[in-house]
Enzyme design. Structure first.
Site, PDB file in Angstrom:
ATOM      1  N   ARG A  67      74.791  11.430  89.779  1.00 27.94           N
ATOM      2  CA  ARG A  67      74.028  11.900  88.367  1.00 27.94           C
ATOM      3  C   ARG A  67      72.396  12.620  89.001  1.00 27.94           C
ATOM      4  O   ARG A  67      72.280  13.504  88.095  1.00 27.94           O
ATOM      5  CB  ARG A  67      73.603  10.538  88.212  1.00 27.94           C
ATOM      6  CG  ARG A  67      75.017   9.671  87.441  1.00 27.94           C
ATOM      7  CD  ARG A  67      73.938   8.442  86.689  1.00 27.94           C
ATOM      8  NE  ARG A  67      73.227   8.633  85.937  1.00 27.94           N
ATOM      9  CZ  ARG A  67      72.429   7.652  85.353  1.00 27.94           C
ATOM     10  NH1 ARG A  67      72.421   6.595  85.652  1.00 27.94           N
ATOM     11  NH2 ARG A  67      71.719   7.586  84.177  1.00 27.94           N
ATOM     12  N   GLN A  99      63.468   6.582  77.425  1.00 29.64           N
ATOM     13  CA  GLN A  99      64.200   6.013  77.636  1.00 29.64           C
ATOM     14  C   GLN A  99      64.777   6.688  79.065  1.00 29.64           C
ATOM     15  O   GLN A  99      65.605   5.767  79.785  1.00 29.64           O
ATOM     16  CB  GLN A  99      64.748   5.095  77.217  1.00 29.64           C
ATOM     17  CG  GLN A  99      64.231   4.264  75.997  1.00 29.64           C
ATOM     18  CD  GLN A  99      65.480   4.047  75.002  1.00 29.64           C
ATOM     19  OE1 GLN A  99      65.890   3.257  75.567  1.00 29.64           O
ATOM     20  NE2 GLN A  99      65.399   4.570  73.797  1.00 29.64           N
ATOM     21  N   HIS A 117      61.889   3.274  81.722  1.00 28.82           N
ATOM     22  CA  HIS A 117      63.353   3.296  82.503  1.00 28.82           C
ATOM     23  C   HIS A 117      63.030   3.500  83.945  1.00 28.82           C
ATOM     24  O   HIS A 117      64.232   3.463  84.576  1.00 28.82           O
ATOM     25  CB  HIS A 117      64.295   3.422  81.707  1.00 28.82           C
ATOM     26  CG  HIS A 117      64.748   3.104  80.479  1.00 28.82           C
ATOM     27  ND1 HIS A 117      65.365   3.014  79.898  1.00 28.82           N
ATOM     28  CD2 HIS A 117      64.085   1.562  79.829  1.00 28.82           C
ATOM     29  CE1 HIS A 117      65.625   2.078  78.521  1.00 28.82           C
ATOM     30  NE2 HIS A 117      64.381   0.831  79.111  1.00 28.82           N
ATOM     31  N   GLY A 186      67.584  11.577  69.623  1.00 27.57           N
ATOM     32  CA  GLY A 186      68.467  10.484  70.200  1.00 27.57           C
ATOM     33  C   GLY A 186      68.697   9.294  71.088  1.00 27.57           C
ATOM     34  O   GLY A 186      68.919   9.074  72.285  1.00 27.57           O
ATOM     35  N   ASN A 209      68.763  11.958  64.427  1.00 28.57           N
ATOM     36  CA  ASN A 209      70.262  11.531  65.619  1.00 28.57           C
ATOM     37  C   ASN A 209      71.412  12.126  64.643  1.00 28.57           C
ATOM     38  O   ASN A 209      71.491  12.213  63.818  1.00 28.57           O
ATOM     39  CB  ASN A 209      69.882  10.224  65.065  1.00 28.57           C
ATOM     40  CG  ASN A 209      71.697   9.499  66.858  1.00 28.57           C
ATOM     41  OD1 ASN A 209      72.728   9.998  66.439  1.00 28.57           O
ATOM     42  ND2 ASN A 209      70.650   8.948  67.318  1.00 28.57           N
ATOM     43  N   GLU A 211      73.973  10.502  65.297  1.00 25.35           N
ATOM     44  CA  GLU A 211      75.447   9.264  64.175  1.00 25.35           C
ATOM     45  C   GLU A 211      74.492   8.412  63.927  1.00 25.35           C
ATOM     46  O   GLU A 211      73.007   8.423  63.853  1.00 25.35           O
ATOM     47  CB  GLU A 211      75.800   9.194  65.324  1.00 25.35           C
ATOM     48  CG  GLU A 211      76.574  10.249  66.216  1.00 25.35           C
ATOM     49  CD  GLU A 211      77.863  10.414  65.237  1.00 25.35           C
ATOM     50  OE1 GLU A 211      78.007  11.598  65.419  1.00 25.35           O
ATOM     51  OE2 GLU A 211      78.542   9.032  64.545  1.00 25.35           O
ATOM     52  N   ALA A 227      68.741  16.842  68.539  1.00 29.08           N
ATOM     53  CA  ALA A 227      67.757  17.616  69.157  1.00 29.08           C
ATOM     54  C   ALA A 227      66.695  18.034  68.667  1.00 29.08           C
ATOM     55  O   ALA A 227      65.915  19.228  68.678  1.00 29.08           O
ATOM     56  CB  ALA A 227      67.333  16.381  70.540  1.00 29.08           C
TER      57      ALA A 227
HETATM   58  N1  APR Z   1      71.273  15.439  69.490  1.00 28.04           N
HETATM   59  C1  APR Z   1      70.346  13.777  68.881  1.00 28.04           C
HETATM   60  N2  APR Z   1      70.874  12.940  69.029  1.00 28.04           N
HETATM   61  C2  APR Z   1      72.227  12.843  69.677  1.00 28.04           C
HETATM   62  C3  APR Z   1      72.193  13.585  70.112  1.00 28.04           C
HETATM   63  C4  APR Z   1      71.896  15.101  69.919  1.00 28.04           C
HETATM   64  N3  APR Z   1      72.309  16.060  70.654  1.00 28.04           N
HETATM   65  N4  APR Z   1      74.005  14.024  71.398  1.00 28.04           N
HETATM   66  C5  APR Z   1      73.944  12.163  71.043  1.00 28.04           C
HETATM   67  N5  APR Z   1      72.895  11.171  70.316  1.00 28.04           N
HETATM   68  C6  APR Z   1      72.750  10.362  69.844  1.00 28.04           C
HETATM   69  C7  APR Z   1      74.384   9.297  70.383  1.00 28.04           C
HETATM   70  O1  APR Z   1      74.078   9.083  69.007  1.00 28.04           O
HETATM   71  C8  APR Z   1      73.889   7.901  69.995  1.00 28.04           C
HETATM   72  O2  APR Z   1      72.663   7.393  69.217  1.00 28.04           O
HETATM   73  O3  APR Z   1      71.949   9.487  71.073  1.00 28.04           O
HETATM   74  C9  APR Z   1      71.928   8.488  70.518  1.00 28.04           C
HETATM   75  C10 APR Z   1      72.686   8.176  72.519  1.00 28.04           C
HETATM   76  O4  APR Z   1      72.416   6.103  73.070  1.00 28.04           O
HETATM   77  P1  APR Z   1      73.367   6.362  74.120  1.00 28.04           P
HETATM   78  O5  APR Z   1      74.367   6.491  74.666  1.00 28.04           O
HETATM   79  O6  APR Z   1      73.750   4.547  73.695  1.00 28.04           O
HETATM   80  O7  APR Z   1      71.524   6.025  74.671  1.00 28.04           O
HETATM   81  P2  APR Z   1      70.342   5.818  74.808  1.00 28.04           P
HETATM   82  O8  APR Z   1      69.682   4.612  73.069  1.00 28.04           O
HETATM   83  O9  APR Z   1      69.005   6.087  75.469  1.00 28.04           O
HETATM   84  O10 APR Z   1      70.350   4.322  75.876  1.00 28.04           O
HETATM   85  C11 APR Z   1      69.578   3.418  76.366  1.00 28.04           C
HETATM   86  O11 APR Z   1      71.331   2.256  77.788  1.00 28.04           O
HETATM   87  O12 APR Z   1      72.308   2.615  79.274  1.00 28.04           O
HETATM   88  C12 APR Z   1      70.765   1.822  78.960  1.00 28.04           C
HETATM   89  O13 APR Z   1      68.842   2.087  80.759  1.00 28.04           O
HETATM   90  C13 APR Z   1      70.012   2.853  79.271  1.00 28.04           C
HETATM   91  O14 APR Z   1      68.081   4.309  78.769  1.00 28.04           O
HETATM   92  C14 APR Z   1      69.373   3.655  78.653  1.00 28.04           C
HETATM   93  C15 APR Z   1      69.504   3.416  77.644  1.00 28.04           C
END
Ligand code: APR
Length: 237
Positions: A67, A99, A117, A186, A209, A211, A227
């Site tokens: 990563r 995060q 995090h 996001g 977001n 979704e 974003a």
């Molecule tokens: N712009 C905006 N939103 C986006 C985009 C984009 N280009 N691409 C994806 N997304 C959204 C998705 O729809 C989803 O709701 O970003 C979100 C990503 O969610 P996760 O993958 O769950 O990530 P996150 O919320 O940061 O996870 C939280 O979980 O795994 C642990 O420690 C890790 O910090 C992380 C925490």
């Protein structure tokens, strides 16, 4: 969009909470996106817990090395840059809470990001370091280790089941309780206590977001888009 832009203009204190979606357009996979998310390919309990690291340090270290290499090859996107530029134009008006462990906000020029995090490019000792544990002199290996006591280095990130850095979390909670607007960008809003910041926000909450998320029902406005596309427009003076 116009209405939210007006809220941004009028807001004295803005808190911004970001998640993996913030870096998606830079080429960093998110965690939970169905096809592309890391957790759709890898088991988080095998890679992002202390137990998993103790059980198989080489595999976990290798995964973080993969990563780190991937993140080192990408750049901040227009969303990261718009947030950093807005903070520079309006000192003291925004608090950036992330995060993300990728450091892309900081590389875009964000100087006071609250990294809930941790930072994937930092290491720390797995066990409480003894006098012999010197990071600079750690023996080479996957992971590097102390050749006196065998203590291992691990990525300085928050793994599942671990507490967040207390001072960082307290500063983030303070910003949430003092804001008159929170932009939540996001994040799927499923991981606490980070997602809880959006629920304790004193001001209006705006979700950015692509979704639907768990936090949409708690929001005053939901902007469906990316974003890198929406933030430059939202943060235009
Ligand atoms: N712009 C905006 N939103 C986006 C985009 C984009 N280009 N691409 C994806 N997304 C959204 C998705 O729809 C989803 O709701 O970003 C979100 C990503 O969610 P996760 O993958 O769950 O990530 P996150 O919320 O940061 O996870 C939280 O979980 O795994 C642990 O420690 C890790 O910090 C992380 C925490």
């Amino acid at each position: 969009m116009e209405q939210v832009h007006g809220w941004v203009r009028a807001a004295r204190r803005i808190a911004v909470l970001t998640g993996a979606g913030m870096s998606a357009e830079s080429g960093v996979p998110t965690f939970r996106d169905a096809q592309t998310g890391l957790w759709s390919k890898f088991d988080p309990m095998q890679l992002a817990t202390e137990e998993a690291f103790r059980a198989n340090p080489q595999m976990v270290w290798g995964w973080y090395a993969f990563r780190r290499e991937m993140i080192a090859k990408v750049d901040p996107n227009a969303g990261h840059r718009a947030l950093a530029a807005f903070a520079q134009r309006h000192p003291g008006r925004t608090t950036l809470i992330t995060q993300n462990v990728d450091g892309l906000h900081q590389r875009a020029g964000a100087t006071h990001a609250l990294a809930l995090h941790g930072n994937i490019f930092e290491d720390k000792w797995l066990d409480t370091p003894k006098a012999c544990c010197n990071k600079e002199a750690a023996a080479a290996g996957s992971p590097p280790y102390c050749d006196q006591c065998g203590n291992m280095l691990r990525p300085d990130v928050v793994w599942f089941g671990e507490p967040l850095p207390l001072r960082t979390l307290a500063a983030a909670q303070e910003a949430a309780q003092a804001c008159d607007l929170m932009l939540v960008v996001g994040t799927s809003g499923v991981v606490y206590p980070a997602a809880g910041l959006a629920r304790m926000a004193a001001g209006k909450v705006v979700i950015v977001n692509t979704e639907p998320t768990e936090l949409d029902e708690a929001a005053d406005a939901v902007l469906r888009g990316t974003a890198a596309q929406l933030l430059p427009q939202l943060l235009e003076d």
